[in-house]
Write an enzyme that holds these catalytic residues in place. Structure first.
Site, mmCIF file in Angstrom:
data_model
loop_
_atom_site.group_PDB
_atom_site.id
_atom_site.type_symbol
_atom_site.label_atom_id
_atom_site.label_comp_id
_atom_site.label_asym_id
_atom_site.label_seq_id
_atom_site.Cartn_x
_atom_site.Cartn_y
_atom_site.Cartn_z
ATOM 1 N N ASP A 236 -3.874 -39.732 -16.270
ATOM 2 C CA ASP A 236 -3.398 -41.111 -16.302
ATOM 3 C C ASP A 236 -4.319 -41.940 -17.185
ATOM 4 O OD1 ASP A 236 -5.429 -42.801 -14.297
ATOM 5 O OD2 ASP A 236 -5.210 -40.697 -13.729
ATOM 6 N N SER A 237 -3.746 -42.877 -17.922
ATOM 7 C CA SER A 237 -4.495 -43.844 -18.728
ATOM 8 C C SER A 237 -5.449 -43.137 -19.681
ATOM 9 C CB SER A 237 -5.209 -44.824 -17.808
ATOM 10 O OG SER A 237 -5.695 -45.936 -18.514
ATOM 11 N N ALA A 238 -6.780 -43.358 -19.549
ATOM 12 C CA ALA A 238 -7.717 -42.647 -20.407
ATOM 13 C C ALA A 238 -7.625 -41.143 -20.189
ATOM 14 C CB ALA A 238 -9.142 -43.132 -20.146
#
Length: 491
Positions: A236-238
């Site tokens: 998720d995300s980074a």
């Protein structure tokens, strides 16, 4: 972001936000909220409260410590902690070869070294209450129990989000447990090295060590060899960024250096079955229109600096890890490397995605949505299979912060289905939904298909120009910052 583990501190923080909560409820009730028709009350409150906590006003080191505090292991999950042994420097050398091959200018970066990589095997544990602790048994015994409850041969290699400087596998245990429950898979959640102490490409080196360790277990490993065709990268995300750049590293190495020395053996570079991402961070320069246009629905604030001014790094109290010395603008990478494809995958040429395995990008109507959609378009145009689901009015990583909602449940179900189909070899560039967005309406009341080439009203040339201008702004800011620093050092 402060300490919330103390009950008195937590109560104080809640009381401070009572006016915000009352205002949000009132405006929502009289339908004068700016997000009316896009977010229900629960979503709007969640976004408002999280946004109020994301102040980032303490030193970076303190923020890190607060974000990685282990809450303990209890409830319907098995967790077995492992350390993957340090391999030869060939892993680092391979990453550097990929970086150098993909360079488009004078990008610079740190040489991170190779280190042991800590990780957690995680799986669903059935038949226990939410506060039931793990039994006091060895990590090997926990792994055996985890395997006993895993019904599928799939392994999900998970990379947590947190802007590359926050969070830890311990913060994402509920997320990976949900994935394990829905897929029957074991999940290996990786504790990669965090910036700013360990800037690019330290996390990527750790990710490659973890991936190769699954396929070719080092001596003393708990697990047996996992075929790459049974591995799905997820994050998720980074962590979504790390999944995607690890995939690009593997694609590049297959082209320029198809074997690597790993724990005394020369092994081939093979691709995973697929990559499943949630709200992936694909543009470190934050250049796309959605960072502003969708900020109303998101808890991630839009950029506030004026492009006519000198770009400055995040303003927080100094500590022993930030600012860096010599200073840099970005916590994760040097300014001249922000558009390297292994830092911002949106900047990769579309032909670099040729022969990629299936990729899932699930997102809300959030600040990061345009960059994910542009990346999906480029992967599709390269002829690789890509599946996109976008949820109307949902914020960044809504599947993690709103797990029990209908949208959250659909996110996990879709991700689990993608993992199963990718491992089963059912995904191909020409299959239904490859090349289209499934746009899921407010409260899941309807869906519609949008061609990827219509999703973002920017041409590739316009995207590249935005990236170039924002990267140059940051580069000039970093040069000025270093000039000021050198002058102080001389004094």
């Amino acid at each position: 972001m402060g300490k919330l583990d103390n009950p008195i501190s937590l109560l104080r923080e809640i009381l401070i936000r009572v006016p915000l909560i009352i205002k949000t409820i009132f405006l929502h009730a009289i339908r004068l909220s700016h997000v009316t028709g896009k977010q229900d009350l629960r979503t709007e409150l969640t976004v408002a409260v999280i946004r109020s906590f994301l102040t980032f006003n303490s030193p970076i080191g303190q923020q890190q410590k607060d974000s990685i505090r282990d809450p303990g292991i209890k409830g319907p999950m098995w967790v077995s902690k492992v350390t993957l042994p340090q391999p030869e420097n060939d892993v680092q050398d391979a990453v550097i070869k990929a970086i150098e091959d993909l360079k488009v200018g004078d990008e610079t970066y740190s040489i991170p070294g190779v280190a042991p990589v800590e990780a957690e095997w995680t799986g669903h544990r059935s038949g226990v209450e939410k506060n039931t602790p793990q039994p006091d048994i060895s990590e090997e015994a926990k792994y055996e129990e985890l395997c006993r409850e895993s019904t599928d041969e799939t392994v999900i290699l998970y990379f947590h989000g947190g802007i590359y400087f926050l969070c830890d596998p311990c913060t994402h245990r509920p997320v990976v447990t949900q994935l394990s429950k829905r897929t029957g898979a074991r999940v290996l959640s990786v504790r990669y090295r965090l910036a700013p102490q360990n800037p690019f490409p330290a996390a990527l080196v750790d990710a490659l060590v973890a991936y190769l360790s699954l396929i070719y277990p080092p001596p003393g490993s708990l697990h047996d060899p996992v075929p790459p065709s049974k591995i799905v990268l997820a994050g998720d995300s980074a962590g979504g960024n790390l999944c995607i750049v690890l995939l690009q590293t593997l694609l590049t190495l297959r082209r320029i250096c198809p074997t690597i020395r790993f724990h005394g053996r020369d092994i081939p570079i093979d691709l995973p079955a697929g990559v499943a991402t949630s709200s992936p961070w694909c543009d470190m320069t934050r250049s796309m229109p959605s960072v502003h246009h969708n900020s109303i629905y998101d808890f991630i604030a839009p950029p506030t600096q004026d492009p006519a001014s000198i770009y400055r790094p995040i303003s927080v109290p100094d500590d022993d890890i930030w600012p860096a010395k010599p200073p840099r603008i970005d916590l994760y990478a040097n300014a001249n490397a922000l558009l390297h494809p292994l830092v911002s995958p949106i900047a990769a040429r579309k032909d670099l995605w040729k022969d990629a395995p299936p990729v899932l990008i699930a997102m809300g109507e959030e600040g990061l949505s345009d960059e994910g959609l542009v990346l999906a378009r480029r992967i599709h145009e390269a002829g690789a299979p890509v599946v996109v689901e976008q949820f109307e009015g949902m914020p960044h990583c809504f599947g993690m912060v709103m797990m029990g909602t209908p949208s959250g449940r659909r996110f996990y179900d879709v991700t689990a289905e993608f993992c199963r189909d990718a491992v089963a070899g059912k995904m191909a560039a020409g299959t239904p939904l490859s090349g289209e967005i499934t746009y899921i309406g407010y409260k899941l009341l309807g869906t519609r298909q949008i061609p990827l080439d219509k999703a973002v009203p920017l041409t590739d040339e316009e995207v590249d120009e935005r990236l170039r201008m924002n990267a140059q702004w940051r580069l000039e800011g970093e040069r000025e910052l270093q000039r000021e620093w050198l002058e102080k050092v001389k004094l």
